[in-house]
Write an enzyme that holds these catalytic residues in place. Structure first.
Site, PDB file in Angstrom:
ATOM      1  CG  ASP A 325      21.826 -30.335  -5.356  1.00  0.00           C
ATOM      2  OD1 ASP A 325      23.097 -30.071  -5.131  1.00  0.00           O
ATOM      3  OD2 ASP A 325      21.464 -31.528  -5.040  1.00  0.00           O
ATOM      4  CB  THR A 381      24.642 -32.692  18.112  1.00  0.00           C
ATOM      5  OG1 THR A 381      23.308 -33.427  18.946  1.00  0.00           O
ATOM      6  CG2 THR A 381      25.668 -32.643  18.846  1.00  0.00           C
TER       7      THR A 381
END
Lengths: 498, 498
Positions: A325, A381
């Site tokens: 990370d 999306t």
């Protein structure tokens, strides 16, 4: 120490004449490199107590519709330049917090301004694509000349996201799919009826009780999956349901490192053994280990390259995905483009996540098997925002043009030396000074940390903490030696007030 | 039906002359309202089979670094105007899918172009704030003249987010904190030591085993918390750990509604009773119910205003937060600004989430007790993106200037009538036509749905499906009657090919 006291005088004189900008004539500044920003202030400027009356009034107004209890300062971005942040009352502070470590190349960077006005930017702002379905004709080009140009060694593909939390969560999803695919016997194996049915009930085997292993004090985000791997502070986690996932101890190193080499190596070995034991024994099988190169919210906790090489070996040996990370450590601040570049890994991490200084987010990977076996398994999306990808490309161009990674390594060394001198002078205020050789990614512990951070603005700097007792420095990549001098003198000034 | 066949001829003639744009002279177009976009094509244009050679080559190139298996078409946004989307091969399609229902006011909308070039936009792009800590001086103003100007009735506050998934997840977090605060005895009660310790282990009571109730076939996002409430398709959920949260049956209405009023009312009552039973009995206590006004990914499933009023009553009676997910239904497409405006609720939802056509995301709320009792409990670095908030403000301005909500109600009624005529003519291809009085948010089931959607491009339209067998129409708010005519004739053309 001479230069520090000289410029302390300079700073104080500025602060006695609110509204005035002072061109410094101290020798160490005359000798310094040319400022990156022609119009950058040469010193902080304090016009009022902070927060001043305009800031207070604006915060009260905002509070009616938006929770302002976490507000640090309302900001006049039009008057913020380079390393300096301006509030509404005419105060201008040297900013070494930089929007929680997320501004890389300075406020109102002229090159980014050009990028913001470019035709590509305008079209991406007004014609926002669903990137998985209708990418723009130039999306491959934007990726290759931007996000992927700086891809970590060995990783040549990207899944784009919106911020650190969803970058990490989509990485976790990739790891879970990979794990189950291996269990199932390969990408061509179909899902069983039991899987198809049970997943609609949120039950295994379709929704398996697998886990991500993270470390104590880690911070990986605050949505439900990422929060289950975040172990920084109770306030981040309280009242929110969490997955039953394991946590391993992150090494607790003793400083100065040179004096505790053997103890620290033993501590790291102990932690690595715990990781491997958890992978082998935890009741919810571990699909991935996620780790920050430096635990950045949890207190600026460092570990050695040997520790991370050990993690890479353990995850490889146990068929577990290794996720690094780099949301806070990435994009240059440690003096390498990626903090894990310091580790000299024999094989790269499986996944590296990014956000913050990239101003966009996502995860890099290299192994094609980390692409799920069917389309629409890793999908949403928008899947990021091309506008922000264009900004990252502009940031990369600035980093390359100005050599900001090497620059940050050098400025960091200079700053670290200054802090070492302060630590010798004020040992009661400097414990565990850390980040040597890590660019400007520097921190130390101090017993009166909250007071220190609160008083910083009055000394002309905007500065943040991390964990329980650390002061963390997160200057931008355009932070230069003359800024380091101002910061050092401000720190000394704050200490004298404690 | 005369106008449909007349313009079918027109469309076919366009398609025989690749590259040419044809100004229609058919009477129904001459009589139609003025187009919103002066430079919008007057008809689709087909230059190649789709995907054409340039699109195929570009997709192959992109595939090297970015998963392209879900790609619908690579898009030339510079050539897309208004309701028309252009690909790389010179094909221009009437777009009634609109980036998965997320483009509200047309491609290359001139007003949004001005917004994109404004000084506020440039500064927000290059000086991205950590909104919870360092909001810009004009953030309150941007909210009040934008996001909050269209806040649902009764809700006057907002938490800003990045996309639908994190909008929903932060709403869930607010519900969980509210629920535990009530259990604890109020906002002033401190956390217990047991809570503080157990949450760091991801265990209760600090990380309680509470739940969110959602509905079968619902879609609320794909991160770990939102995915646990998503029940649309196995492919969205497989291999990803999920919370043990309850699902209730969403009403399955029979069409035409007029002929099945009593049956449908009984079905809705049955579902409401199931919701209340689950709230009372589910082993992981329910903190919130989340529902879409129209299940938009799960197959365009509708329920009556009475059903939603019933949900509001049940949640109120049981002290459960009522979250309305308006990610896909919000911002005008149903002929009201918010779809839940159709329900005539006596008291508003507790929380309404938004994204997609807003081009930014977040959740609205009204009850001040939904602000967590301490700062930093609901927080992340960026908390949204002011650039996208500025775009939403521009969208709202366009909606108001052109009266697009009322316009969409009218155009939707016109389109629905045309579809009713087609349904009478081709009953085998139109089952359960639905969305009457819901603007252009219209769908129907058809046995050859995938084939229908695949053939649509060849008929000049870009169109999407939802659920197992629905064709869903998601035109933009700038969709006009003459576009409806073209869509209707294209649908007929597709049907004739099936």
């Amino acid at each position: 120490m001479a230069s520090i006291s000289r410029s302390s005088l300079r700073l104080r004189s500025v602060m006695r004449v609110p509204g005035a900008r002072t061109i410094s004539t101290t020798p160490h500044l005359r000798a310094a490199a040319k400022p990156f920003f022609a119009d950058e202030p040469t010193a902080p400027k304090l016009s009022t107590a902070i927060p001043g009356p305009k800031n207070k009034a604006a915060a009260a107004e905002l509070d009616k519709v938006f929770d302002v209890r976490s507000i640090n300062m309302l900001t006049d971005y039009s008057k913020s330049v380079g390393n300096y942040i301006a509030d509404l009352d005419g105060n201008v502070l040297l900013d070494v917090y930089a929007q929680i470590a997320s501004i890389p190349v300075g406020y109102n960077n002229p090159h980014l301004k050009q990028v913001a006005q470019s035709p590509e930017m305008i079209t991406s702002l007004i014609n926002r694509p669903a990137l998985g379905n209708f990418p723009s004709a130039d999306w491959a080009e934007i990726l290759k000349t931007g996000i992927l140009k700086v891809a970590p060694k060995g990783l040549d593909q990207v899944f784009t996201a919106m911020a650190g939390s969803d970058a990490n969560e989509t990485a976790y999803k990739a790891a879970f799919m990979y794990y189950r695919q291996r269990e199932r016997g390969g990408p061509e194996k179909e899902f069983s009826d039991a899987e198809l049915e049970s997943t609609m009930q949120n039950q295994s085997p379709g929704s398996p009780q697998l886990s991500i292993l993270s470390f104590k004090s880690a911070f990986h985000g605050r949505l439900f999956g990422s929060l289950s791997t975040t172990r920084s502070k109770p306030i981040h986690k309280l009242d929110i349901p969490a997955f039953d996932w394991p946590q391993a101890t992150f090494p607790s190193l003793k400083y100065p490192l040179e004096e505790h080499a053997q103890e620290n190596a033993q501590e790291e070995q102990r932690c690595l053994q715990e990781v491997e034991r958890l992978i082998k024994e935890y009741h919810n099988p571990v699909a991935a280990v996620v780790v920050e190169p430096i635990q950045s919210e949890g207190g600026d906790n460092h570990a050695s390259p040997a520790f991370f090489r050990g993690l890479r070996e353990i995850t490889k040996r146990n068929n577990v995905i290794f996720i690094v990370d780099e949301v806070q450590t990435g994009v240059g601040a440690t003096g390498k483009f990626w903090a894990h570049d310091h580790w000299n890994l024999e094989s790269p991490p499986d996944i590296v996540t990014f956000s913050k200084k990239a101003q966009t987010a996502g995860y890099y990977y290299g192994n094609p098997a980390l692409r799920p076996n069917k389309p629409y398994r890793q999908f949403n999306t928008w899947m990021g925002d091309p506008s922000r990808a264009l900004i990252f490309r502009g940031i990369i161009e600035e980093i390359e043009r100005l050599g900001l990674v090497e620059h940050t390594a050098q400025t960091g060394a200079y700053l670290y030396s200054g802090l070492e001198r302060l630590a010798q002078k004020y040992p009661e205020h400097f414990q565990n000074l850390r980040g040597k050789g890590q660019g400007t990614f520097i921190a130390w512990d101090t017993p009166k940390r909250d007071e220190f951070v609160a008083k910083a603005k009055g000394a002309g700097v905007n500065i943040g903490g991390s964990g329980q007792s650390a002061v963390r420095l997160r200057p931008m990549l355009v932070f230069q030696q003359h800024h380091a001098d101002i910061l050092l003198e401000s720190i000394e000034k704050i200490i004298k007030q404690l």
